[in-house]
Scaffold this active site. Structure first.
Site, PDB file in Angstrom:
ATOM      1  N   GLY A   1      -2.730  -2.162   8.009  1.00  0.00           N
ATOM      2  CA  GLY A   1      -1.380  -2.634   7.665  1.00  0.00           C
ATOM      3  C   GLY A   1      -0.284  -2.144   8.792  1.00  0.00           C
ATOM      4  O   GLY A   1       0.687  -1.493   8.317  1.00  0.00           O
TER       5      GLY A   1
ATOM      6  N   SER B   1       1.275  -3.982  10.717  1.00  0.00           N
ATOM      7  CA  SER B   1       2.196  -5.074  11.311  1.00  0.00           C
ATOM      8  C   SER B   1       3.363  -4.798  10.952  1.00  0.00           C
ATOM      9  O   SER B   1       4.539  -5.421  11.580  1.00  0.00           O
ATOM     10  CB  SER B   1       1.714  -6.468  10.804  1.00  0.00           C
ATOM     11  OG  SER B   1       1.442  -6.220   9.493  1.00  0.00           O
ATOM     12  N   ARG B   2       3.606  -4.305   9.920  1.00  0.00           N
ATOM     13  CA  ARG B   2       5.383  -4.071   9.243  1.00  0.00           C
ATOM     14  C   ARG B   2       5.501  -2.738   8.760  1.00  0.00           C
ATOM     15  O   ARG B   2       4.495  -1.731   8.750  1.00  0.00           O
ATOM     16  CB  ARG B   2       5.369  -4.875   8.123  1.00  0.00           C
ATOM     17  CG  ARG B   2       5.311  -6.312   8.648  1.00  0.00           C
ATOM     18  CD  ARG B   2       5.746  -7.099   7.358  1.00  0.00           C
ATOM     19  NE  ARG B   2       4.675  -7.539   6.731  1.00  0.00           N
ATOM     20  CZ  ARG B   2       4.530  -7.390   5.157  1.00  0.00           C
ATOM     21  NH1 ARG B   2       5.811  -7.037   4.718  1.00  0.00           N
ATOM     22  NH2 ARG B   2       3.611  -7.558   4.366  1.00  0.00           N
TER      23      ARG B   2
ATOM     24  N   VAL C   1      -8.360  -5.662   4.088  1.00  0.00           N
ATOM     25  CA  VAL C   1      -8.996  -4.612   3.956  1.00  0.00           C
ATOM     26  C   VAL C   1      -9.784  -4.538   2.440  1.00  0.00           C
ATOM     27  O   VAL C   1     -10.760  -3.904   2.191  1.00  0.00           O
ATOM     28  CB  VAL C   1      -8.145  -3.170   4.071  1.00  0.00           C
ATOM     29  CG1 VAL C   1      -7.465  -3.024   5.130  1.00  0.00           C
ATOM     30  CG2 VAL C   1      -7.061  -3.338   2.812  1.00  0.00           C
TER      31      VAL C   1
ATOM     32  N   ASN D   1      -3.202   2.759   5.651  1.00  0.00           N
ATOM     33  CA  ASN D   1      -2.002   2.536   5.395  1.00  0.00           C
ATOM     34  C   ASN D   1      -1.644   1.310   4.590  1.00  0.00           C
ATOM     35  O   ASN D   1      -0.827   1.119   3.614  1.00  0.00           O
ATOM     36  CB  ASN D   1      -0.917   2.651   6.641  1.00  0.00           C
ATOM     37  CG  ASN D   1       0.247   2.008   6.439  1.00  0.00           C
ATOM     38  OD1 ASN D   1       1.119   2.793   5.753  1.00  0.00           O
ATOM     39  ND2 ASN D   1       0.484   0.896   6.641  1.00  0.00           N
TER      40      ASN D   1
ATOM     41  N   SER E   1       0.974   7.811  -2.137  1.00  0.00           N
ATOM     42  CA  SER E   1       2.427   7.504  -2.796  1.00  0.00           C
ATOM     43  C   SER E   1       2.833   8.748  -3.851  1.00  0.00           C
ATOM     44  O   SER E   1       1.879   8.995  -4.379  1.00  0.00           O
ATOM     45  CB  SER E   1       2.495   6.179  -3.481  1.00  0.00           C
ATOM     46  OG  SER E   1       3.572   5.991  -4.360  1.00  0.00           O
TER      47      SER E   1
ATOM     48  N   TYR F   1      -1.296   0.682  -9.567  1.00  0.00           N
ATOM     49  CA  TYR F   1      -0.936   1.358  -8.179  1.00  0.00           C
ATOM     50  C   TYR F   1      -1.010   2.894  -8.302  1.00  0.00           C
ATOM     51  O   TYR F   1      -1.567   3.545  -7.546  1.00  0.00           O
ATOM     52  CB  TYR F   1       0.655   1.051  -7.884  1.00  0.00           C
ATOM     53  CG  TYR F   1       1.202   1.514  -6.467  1.00  0.00           C
ATOM     54  CD1 TYR F   1       0.702   0.807  -5.081  1.00  0.00           C
ATOM     55  CD2 TYR F   1       2.149   2.421  -6.464  1.00  0.00           C
ATOM     56  CE1 TYR F   1       1.415   1.464  -4.077  1.00  0.00           C
ATOM     57  CE2 TYR F   1       2.761   2.788  -4.983  1.00  0.00           C
ATOM     58  CZ  TYR F   1       2.109   2.219  -4.160  1.00  0.00           C
ATOM     59  OH  TYR F   1       2.478   2.477  -2.946  1.00  0.00           O
TER      60      TYR F   1
ATOM     61  N   ILE G   1      10.848   4.529   0.328  1.00  0.00           N
ATOM     62  CA  ILE G   1      11.084   4.482   1.806  1.00  0.00           C
ATOM     63  C   ILE G   1      11.512   2.917   1.924  1.00  0.00           C
ATOM     64  O   ILE G   1      10.980   1.955   1.375  1.00  0.00           O
ATOM     65  CB  ILE G   1       9.801   4.398   2.521  1.00  0.00           C
ATOM     66  CG1 ILE G   1       8.996   5.780   2.315  1.00  0.00           C
ATOM     67  CG2 ILE G   1       9.838   4.417   4.204  1.00  0.00           C
ATOM     68  CD1 ILE G   1      10.053   7.003   2.677  1.00  0.00           C
TER      69      ILE G   1
END
Ligand code: NAP
Length: 242
Positions: A8, A10-11, A60, A88, A140, A153, A186
Site C-alpha cells: 500500500g 501508492s498513497r 495483498v 501497511n 491502528s 477492522y 491521520i
C-alpha cells in the site's frame, strides 16, 4: 543497494514511508492494488530523493496474486534480499456488527490480517538467511482499544498485533525485529469522511496527525538504531487514550 517493500505504498501513510525509506538509501518496492498513477507518483518522489525503486501490483489479500508477483520477483532476484518489510496496506468498511455483511467482515480481515500473512511469509525467509531484517506492521488505535462500528477492522488490527508479538519471538535470534506502529487519526484518503473539527477535541494534541509523522516512527523501527526493540506497538496518535 538495500531493498525495502512497502505494501500500500501508492498513497497516504504508505507513500510517506516509501519517501522516508528512500531518504535512508533504500531501493523501494512500492506495492499497490488499483491506483497505478498514484504508485507512479510515489516512485517519482522516491527518485527525487536520489534513490530508486519499482512499482509492484498485487492485492495483498489474494494469496495466488502475491505469490505470482512478489514470489516470482523473489525467485528471479535471489541476490536482492529485502531487509525492510512494511505491512501497511489496509482498508476499513465500517458498520455496526448487527448489520455487518459477510463481505464487510471478510474483506477487511482479508486485507489487513490476511495480507500480513501472505506477504510476510514470503519475505521472512530471505531475512532468516541473511540474519537481518526489520518488519514493521501498520496497525491502528482500533486494534488496541476497539472502536464501535469497527469490529471487523479492530479484530484485524488486533490480530496483526498478536502476530507481531508472536513472530518477534520466532525470529529474534536471527537479528530480525518485528514491531507495529499504531496511528490514531491521520489525514489521508482513509479518513476523508471524518470531520477533523468534530473529533479533534478528543485528541490531547487537538489535531489529526500527518502521514509524515507516522513515517518517522516506522523509519526509526526499520532502522539499525532500533536493534534491541522487538514485539512492540508504538502509538502515534497525539495522546489519545489507548
Ligand atoms: P489510504 O490512504 O486509504 O491508502 C491505502 C493504501 O493501501 C493504498 O496505497 C492502497 O492502494 C493500498 N491497498 C488497499 N487495499 C490493498 C490491497 N488489497 N492490496 C494492496 N494494497 C492495498 O490509507 P492510509 O490512511 O494511508 O492507511 C495506511 C495504513 O494505516 C492502513 O493499514 C490503515 O489501516 C492504517 N491506519 C490509518 C489511519 C488513518 O487515520 N489514516 C489510522 C490508523 C491506521 P491503491 O492506491 O492501489 O488503492
Amino acid at each position: 543497494m538495500k531493498y525495502a517493500l512497502v505494501t500500500g505504498g501508492s498513497r497516504g501513510i504508505g507513500r510517506a514511508i516509501c519517501i522516508k525509506l528512500a531518504e535512508m538509501g533504500y531501493y523501494v518496492l512500492v506495492n499497490y492494488t488499483s491506483k497505478e498513477e498514484e504508485a507512479e507518483n510515489t516512485l517519482k518522489l522516491i527518485r527525487e530523493k536520489g534513490s530508486d525503486g519499482e512499482i509492484m501490483k498485487f492485492n495483498v489479500s489474494d494469496q495466488a496474486e502475491v505469490e505470482g508477483t512478489l514470489g516470482v520477483w523473489l525467485e528471479k532476484n535471489p541476490e536482492k534480499v529485502i531487509e525492510i518489510l512494511v505491512n501497511n496496506a489496509g482498508i476499513r468498511k465500517d458498520q455496526l456488527l448487527m448489520w455487518m455483511s459477510n463481505e464487510e467482515w471478510n474483506s477487511v480481515l482479508g486485507v489487513n490480517l490476511g495480507g500480513f500473512f501472505n506477504v510476510t511469509r514470503l519475505i521472512i525467509k530471505g531475512m532468516l538467511v541473511k540474519k537481518y531484517g526489520r518488519v514493521v506492521n501498520v496497525v491502528s488505535l482500533s486494534g488496541l482499544k476497539g472502536l464501535p462500528g469497527q469490529t471487523n477492522y479492530s479484530a484485524a488490527k488486533a490480530g496483526v498485533i498478536g502476530a507481531t508479538k508472536a513472530l518477534a519471538q520466532e525470529v529474534g535470534r536471527r537479528g530480525i525485529t518485528v514491531n507495529a506502529v499504531a496511528p490514531g487519526f491521520i489525514k489521508t484518503d482513509m479518513t476523508e469522511g471524518i470531520n477533523e473539527k468534530d473529533f479533534k477535541q478528543l485528541i490531547p494534541m487537538n489535531r489529526f496527525g500527518t502521514s509524515e509523522e507516522v513515517a518517522e516512527a516506522v523509519a526509526f523501527l526499520a532502522s539499525e538504531k532500533a536493534s534491541y526493540i522487538t514485539g512492540q506497538v508504538l502509538s502515534v496518535n497525539g495522546g489519545l487514550y489507548s
